[in-house]
Write an enzyme that holds these catalytic residues in place. Sequence first.
Site, PDB file in Angstrom:
ATOM      1  N   ASP A  71      -7.309  -9.996  -0.557  1.00  4.53           N
ATOM      2  CA  ASP A  71      -6.273  -9.644   0.421  1.00  4.53           C
ATOM      3  C   ASP A  71      -4.942  -9.791  -0.308  1.00  4.53           C
ATOM      4  O   ASP A  71      -4.577 -10.903  -0.716  1.00  4.53           O
ATOM      5  CB  ASP A  71      -6.386 -10.623   1.602  1.00  4.53           C
ATOM      6  CG  ASP A  71      -5.281 -10.445   2.630  1.00  4.53           C
ATOM      7  OD1 ASP A  71      -4.213  -9.875   2.297  1.00  4.53           O
ATOM      8  OD2 ASP A  71      -5.472 -10.912   3.772  1.00  4.53           O
ATOM      9  N   VAL A  72      -4.230  -8.676  -0.487  1.00  2.00           N
ATOM     10  CA  VAL A  72      -3.026  -8.708  -1.336  1.00  2.00           C
ATOM     11  C   VAL A  72      -1.912  -9.584  -0.758  1.00  2.00           C
ATOM     12  O   VAL A  72      -0.951  -9.913  -1.465  1.00  2.00           O
ATOM     13  CB  VAL A  72      -2.459  -7.290  -1.611  1.00  2.00           C
ATOM     14  CG1 VAL A  72      -3.424  -6.481  -2.442  1.00  2.00           C
ATOM     15  CG2 VAL A  72      -2.074  -6.563  -0.322  1.00  2.00           C
ATOM     16  N   ASN A  98      -0.859  -0.114  -4.048  1.00  3.90           N
ATOM     17  CA  ASN A  98      -1.157   0.928  -3.054  1.00  3.90           C
ATOM     18  C   ASN A  98      -1.528   0.380  -1.679  1.00  3.90           C
ATOM     19  O   ASN A  98      -1.286   1.043  -0.663  1.00  3.90           O
ATOM     20  CB  ASN A  98      -2.289   1.822  -3.584  1.00  3.90           C
ATOM     21  CG  ASN A  98      -2.810   2.744  -2.518  1.00  3.90           C
ATOM     22  OD1 ASN A  98      -2.210   3.771  -2.212  1.00  3.90           O
ATOM     23  ND2 ASN A  98      -3.910   2.357  -1.890  1.00  3.90           N
ATOM     24  N   TYR A 171       6.272  -0.636  10.022  1.00  2.08           N
ATOM     25  CA  TYR A 171       5.880   0.173   8.856  1.00  2.08           C
ATOM     26  C   TYR A 171       7.118   0.701   8.119  1.00  2.08           C
ATOM     27  O   TYR A 171       7.230   0.569   6.886  1.00  2.08           O
ATOM     28  CB  TYR A 171       4.998   1.329   9.325  1.00  2.08           C
ATOM     29  CG  TYR A 171       4.432   2.173   8.204  1.00  2.08           C
ATOM     30  CD1 TYR A 171       3.266   1.813   7.551  1.00  2.08           C
ATOM     31  CD2 TYR A 171       5.076   3.346   7.801  1.00  2.08           C
ATOM     32  CE1 TYR A 171       2.742   2.585   6.522  1.00  2.08           C
ATOM     33  CE2 TYR A 171       4.564   4.128   6.776  1.00  2.08           C
ATOM     34  CZ  TYR A 171       3.401   3.744   6.142  1.00  2.08           C
ATOM     35  OH  TYR A 171       2.890   4.517   5.115  1.00  2.08           O
ATOM     36  N   LYS A 175       8.456  -0.165   4.257  1.00  2.00           N
ATOM     37  CA  LYS A 175       8.632   0.832   3.195  1.00  2.00           C
ATOM     38  C   LYS A 175      10.091   0.868   2.713  1.00  2.00           C
ATOM     39  O   LYS A 175      10.350   1.100   1.525  1.00  2.00           O
ATOM     40  CB  LYS A 175       8.171   2.213   3.656  1.00  2.00           C
ATOM     41  CG  LYS A 175       6.666   2.280   3.951  1.00  2.00           C
ATOM     42  CD  LYS A 175       5.805   1.924   2.733  1.00  2.00           C
ATOM     43  CE  LYS A 175       4.322   2.112   3.006  1.00  2.00           C
ATOM     44  NZ  LYS A 175       3.482   1.786   1.834  1.00  2.00           N
TER      45      LYS A 175
END
Length: 273
Positions: A71-72, A98, A171, A175
């Site tokens: 899990d990043v 990614n 989101y 970003k």
Amino acid sequence: MYQKFNRRLDGQTALVTGSSSGIGSAVALALAKEGANVIVNYSRDEEGANKIVASINNDNEAGSAIALRADVSKEDQVQEMFRQSIAHFGTIDILVNNAGLQNDAAIQDMTLAEWQLVIDINLTGQFLCSREAVREFLKRGPRPEVSVATGKIICMSSVHEVIPWGGHINYAASKGGVMMLMKSMAQELGPKKIRINSIAPGAIKTPINKEAWDTPEAEKELLKLIPYNRVGETSDIGSIAAWLASDESDYIHGTTIFVDGGMTLYPGFYGNG
Ligand code: BGC
């Protein structure tokens, strides 16, 4: 989709986070086709990751691949993934940040957990993986036999690093954060010959946005946002990632490459405004 492979990444190792499906899997396949060894990272979809690994390992011309779960957003899991990757392949030359997800809600309904999950995976995950990659690049130094740069990082961003996105504030904020993370790291690490850029996909056919393209009516609506008039394929991103990881793009540093069929051209203004 047309793709040309030139073994531009022979002898290099790439870690691609979230590459058991979608854009990540296309990136893993494209880098492997260029000769890179690939670590296919996944968090839940072990079967998907194993499929990508098998298709790389069954291709005689590609590099070799292993799947690693992490899990990043978890520091210890990221560190363990890097430890195992380096133990297996010797070093890492390319990191593709990614892994990412959406967890959409109107702001008045969005829970702190929904906000936090997206920030943790999409933004903190990119920080944690980049930090480990940079530590490895600095520790081992240049490898001029395989690349001009000492290491390369590609951050998977989105058109929503610049296009505001109501109903998806977690989101879009993540970003926007990726954009400044990438640029600030690029400013800091350019002198060390660590080359860092982002790819900003537009609407690409993957499970994340299936309802936006999987019926003719939905696709027609979506195409109104895409001047080039087609929804993207994951291979559109794979081919750009392969080039951006290679020395062909050596002078590109600190930039976002938009791969979006013109979505960022504000097509709604054509004939209006
Ligand atoms: C999102 C997709 C969306 C696309 C264009 C991507 O970053 O994940 O759901 O279709 O941006 O809006």
